[in-house]
Design an enzyme around this catalytic site. Structure first.
Site, PDB file in Angstrom:
ATOM      1  N   HIS A   1      18.147  45.222 -13.633  1.00 13.80           N
ATOM      2  CA  HIS A   1      17.255  45.391 -14.572  1.00 13.80           C
ATOM      3  C   HIS A   1      17.336  46.725 -15.277  1.00 13.80           C
ATOM      4  CE1 HIS A   1      14.122  42.253 -12.685  1.00 13.80           C
ATOM      5  NE2 HIS A   1      14.994  41.754 -13.356  1.00 13.80           N
TER       6      HIS A   1
ATOM      7  N   ASN B   1      10.260  40.889   4.734  1.00 13.13           N
ATOM      8  CA  ASN B   1       9.121  41.089   3.666  1.00 13.13           C
ATOM      9  C   ASN B   1       7.702  41.165   4.551  1.00 13.13           C
ATOM     10  OD1 ASN B   1       7.061  41.014   1.695  1.00 13.13           O
ATOM     11  ND2 ASN B   1       8.367  40.181   0.372  1.00 13.13           N
TER      12      ASN B   1
ATOM     13  N   CYS C   1      17.451  60.298 -30.648  1.00 11.67           N
ATOM     14  CA  CYS C   1      18.766  60.498 -30.311  1.00 11.67           C
ATOM     15  C   CYS C   1      19.392  61.695 -31.116  1.00 11.67           C
ATOM     16  CB  CYS C   1      19.362  59.183 -30.888  1.00 11.67           C
ATOM     17  SG  CYS C   1      21.143  59.000 -30.985  1.00 11.67           S
TER      18      CYS C   1
ATOM     19  N   GLY D   1      12.231  42.936   0.234  1.00 12.08           N
ATOM     20  CA  GLY D   1      10.979  43.501  -0.455  1.00 12.08           C
ATOM     21  C   GLY D   1      10.794  42.953  -1.869  1.00 12.08           C
TER      22      GLY D   1
ATOM     23  N   CYS E   1      21.542  60.108 -34.182  1.00 10.79           N
ATOM     24  CA  CYS E   1      21.147  59.461 -35.549  1.00 10.79           C
ATOM     25  C   CYS E   1      19.583  59.552 -35.514  1.00 10.79           C
ATOM     26  CB  CYS E   1      21.454  58.045 -35.420  1.00 10.79           C
ATOM     27  SG  CYS E   1      20.484  57.133 -34.407  1.00 10.79           S
TER      28      CYS E   1
HETATM   29  P1  NAD Z   1       6.843  43.084  -6.525  1.00 10.93           P
HETATM   30  O1  NAD Z   1       6.057  44.071  -7.102  1.00 10.93           O
HETATM   31  O2  NAD Z   1       6.641  41.719  -7.314  1.00 10.93           O
HETATM   32  O3  NAD Z   1       6.954  42.520  -5.238  1.00 10.93           O
HETATM   33  C1  NAD Z   1       7.010  43.646  -3.782  1.00 10.93           C
HETATM   34  C2  NAD Z   1       7.335  42.776  -2.917  1.00 10.93           C
HETATM   35  O4  NAD Z   1       7.649  43.824  -1.767  1.00 10.93           O
HETATM   36  C3  NAD Z   1       6.135  42.174  -2.163  1.00 10.93           C
HETATM   37  O5  NAD Z   1       6.800  40.796  -1.746  1.00 10.93           O
HETATM   38  C4  NAD Z   1       5.785  42.792  -0.926  1.00 10.93           C
HETATM   39  O6  NAD Z   1       5.060  41.704   0.012  1.00 10.93           O
HETATM   40  C5  NAD Z   1       6.889  43.414  -0.587  1.00 10.93           C
HETATM   41  N1  NAD Z   1       6.701  44.595   0.115  1.00 10.93           N
HETATM   42  C6  NAD Z   1       5.544  45.323   0.179  1.00 10.93           C
HETATM   43  N2  NAD Z   1       5.688  46.303   1.173  1.00 10.93           N
HETATM   44  C7  NAD Z   1       6.938  46.116   1.704  1.00 10.93           C
HETATM   45  C8  NAD Z   1       7.656  46.930   2.643  1.00 10.93           C
HETATM   46  N3  NAD Z   1       7.332  48.037   3.131  1.00 10.93           N
HETATM   47  N4  NAD Z   1       9.159  46.464   2.730  1.00 10.93           N
HETATM   48  C9  NAD Z   1       9.297  45.588   2.281  1.00 10.93           C
HETATM   49  N5  NAD Z   1       8.756  44.665   1.569  1.00 10.93           N
HETATM   50  C10 NAD Z   1       7.618  44.926   1.204  1.00 10.93           C
HETATM   51  O7  NAD Z   1       8.469  43.258  -6.817  1.00 10.93           O
HETATM   52  P2  NAD Z   1       9.682  42.730  -7.061  1.00 10.93           P
HETATM   53  O8  NAD Z   1       9.668  41.173  -6.650  1.00 10.93           O
HETATM   54  O9  NAD Z   1      10.831  43.475  -6.807  1.00 10.93           O
HETATM   55  O10 NAD Z   1       9.600  42.430  -8.914  1.00 10.93           O
HETATM   56  C11 NAD Z   1       8.730  43.499  -9.662  1.00 10.93           C
HETATM   57  C12 NAD Z   1       9.835  43.806 -10.702  1.00 10.93           C
HETATM   58  O11 NAD Z   1       9.452  45.240 -10.901  1.00 10.93           O
HETATM   59  C13 NAD Z   1      11.254  44.064 -10.497  1.00 10.93           C
HETATM   60  O12 NAD Z   1      11.807  43.489 -11.471  1.00 10.93           O
HETATM   61  C14 NAD Z   1      11.513  45.622 -10.825  1.00 10.93           C
HETATM   62  O13 NAD Z   1      12.402  45.833 -11.756  1.00 10.93           O
HETATM   63  C15 NAD Z   1      10.274  46.204 -11.116  1.00 10.93           C
HETATM   64  N6  NAD Z   1       9.749  47.300 -10.363  1.00 10.93           N
HETATM   65  C16 NAD Z   1      10.757  48.654  -9.844  1.00 10.93           C
HETATM   66  C17 NAD Z   1      10.282  49.246  -9.148  1.00 10.93           C
HETATM   67  C18 NAD Z   1      11.163  50.459  -8.632  1.00 10.93           C
HETATM   68  O14 NAD Z   1      12.202  50.587  -9.087  1.00 10.93           O
HETATM   69  N7  NAD Z   1      10.925  50.716  -7.447  1.00 10.93           N
HETATM   70  C19 NAD Z   1       8.940  49.379  -8.858  1.00 10.93           C
HETATM   71  C20 NAD Z   1       7.976  48.649  -9.257  1.00 10.93           C
HETATM   72  C21 NAD Z   1       8.334  47.384 -10.004  1.00 10.93           C
END
Ligand code: NAD
Length: 237
Positions: A109, A204, A138, A178, A141
């Site tokens: 992403h 998870n 930027c 996660g 530009c």
């Molecule tokens: P999500 O927010 O949809 O789900 C998070 C998942 O993490 C859940 O299934 C939850 O049960 C699990 N979880 C909770 N605590 C945990 C732990 N201690 N250890 C392991 N797993 C745990 O996240 P997603 O499915 O990754 O998708 C959301 C989108 O959000 C992604 O595309 C991402 O780009 C973006 N995002 C990124 C960040 C980041 O960069 N840190 C933060 C928030 C969202």
């Protein structure tokens, strides 16, 4: 199983960074319980760049300024150095895998570490000084700079997309950590790996979309807890 694998790949989502203090989108206390997802829509950014930037700083950048990789990120980096993991495909935009020492990180992403000009497409490394006045512009530009991660309505960046699908097709072990498996097309990657014969191991605390259909081994708990156990298990062999 990791020791026997020839091409193990990790696939991470927001859950691995929760223990570094970055909130997830979904679930209890997730960002969607506090924010309208429109702040991540491309149309909204074009119409309201200043407000979209203000919200992106509030939601992501201010957390990123004070976060560090946690043991799960560090153990994954250690497994790569030992040759036990070939790549990390991450949906996260927080740069924590790289900070932990992972080299082959496929950022599906994009990344908060880069900014793109929406006019001339020039790419610059993120620096806080760009945010002194919003929206940042930027130097080439004067166009508006956008975070280097994708918003709703944007395609998956290349070469990350191609590399991620190739890694999923060739993996013989896919360690899913996660992620809910709700964000498409990233959610297809474990399914593709499974169809190509990879063993799917999932960490998870909550059962994800993969649990019933493709997960072979489910480790019900936090990323740090189970990655520490995996590390100890490998050391004990
Ligand atoms: P999500 O927010 O949809 O789900 C998070 C998942 O993490 C859940 O299934 C939850 O049960 C699990 N979880 C909770 N605590 C945990 C732990 N201690 N250890 C392991 N797993 C745990 O996240 P997603 O499915 O990754 O998708 C959301 C989108 O959000 C992604 O595309 C991402 O780009 C973006 N995002 C990124 C960040 C980041 O960069 N840190 C933060 C928030 C969202």
């Amino acid at each position: 199983m990791l020791k026997n694998a020839q091409h193990a790949v990790a696939f991470t989502g927001a859950g691995i960074s929760l223990e570094s203090g970055i909130p997830t989108f979904r679930g209890e206390n997730g960002l969607w319980s506090k924010y309208d997802p429109k702040f991540l829509e491309l149309d909204y950014f074009y119409r309201n760049p200043q407000e979209a930037w203000r919200l992106n700083i509030e939601v992501f950048y201010q957390h990123l300024a004070r976060t560090k990789p946690n043991p799960a990120h560090r153990i994954l980096a250690g497994l790569e150095k030992k040759g036990l993991i070939k790549a990390v495909i991450t949906q996260n935009i927080d740069n924590l895998h790289q900070q932990a020492g992972s080299n082959n990180v496929i950022e599906f992403h994009g990344s908060s570490n880069r900014l793109f000009c929406i006019e001339c497409n020039q790419q610059v490394e993120f620096k806080w000084e760009y945010l002194d006045s919003l929206p940042p512009t930027c130097q080439n530009c004067q166009g508006i700079l956008k975070p280097g991660y994708i918003f709703f309505g944007e395609p998956i960046p290349e070469p990350a997309r191609t590399l991620a699908f190739q890694a999923a097709e060739t993996a013989d072990l896919f360690l899913v950590i996660g992620t809910t498996g709700e964000v498409q097309p990233a959610s297809f990657l474990p399914v593709i790996a499974s169809r190509n014969g990879a063993l799917i191991i999932e960490i998870n605390p909550a059962k994800s979309n993969y649990y019933l259909d493709i997960t072979d081994i489910y480790l019900p708990g936090g990323a740090t807890h189970f990655m520490t156990k995996i590390e100890a298990g490998l050391a004990g062999q």
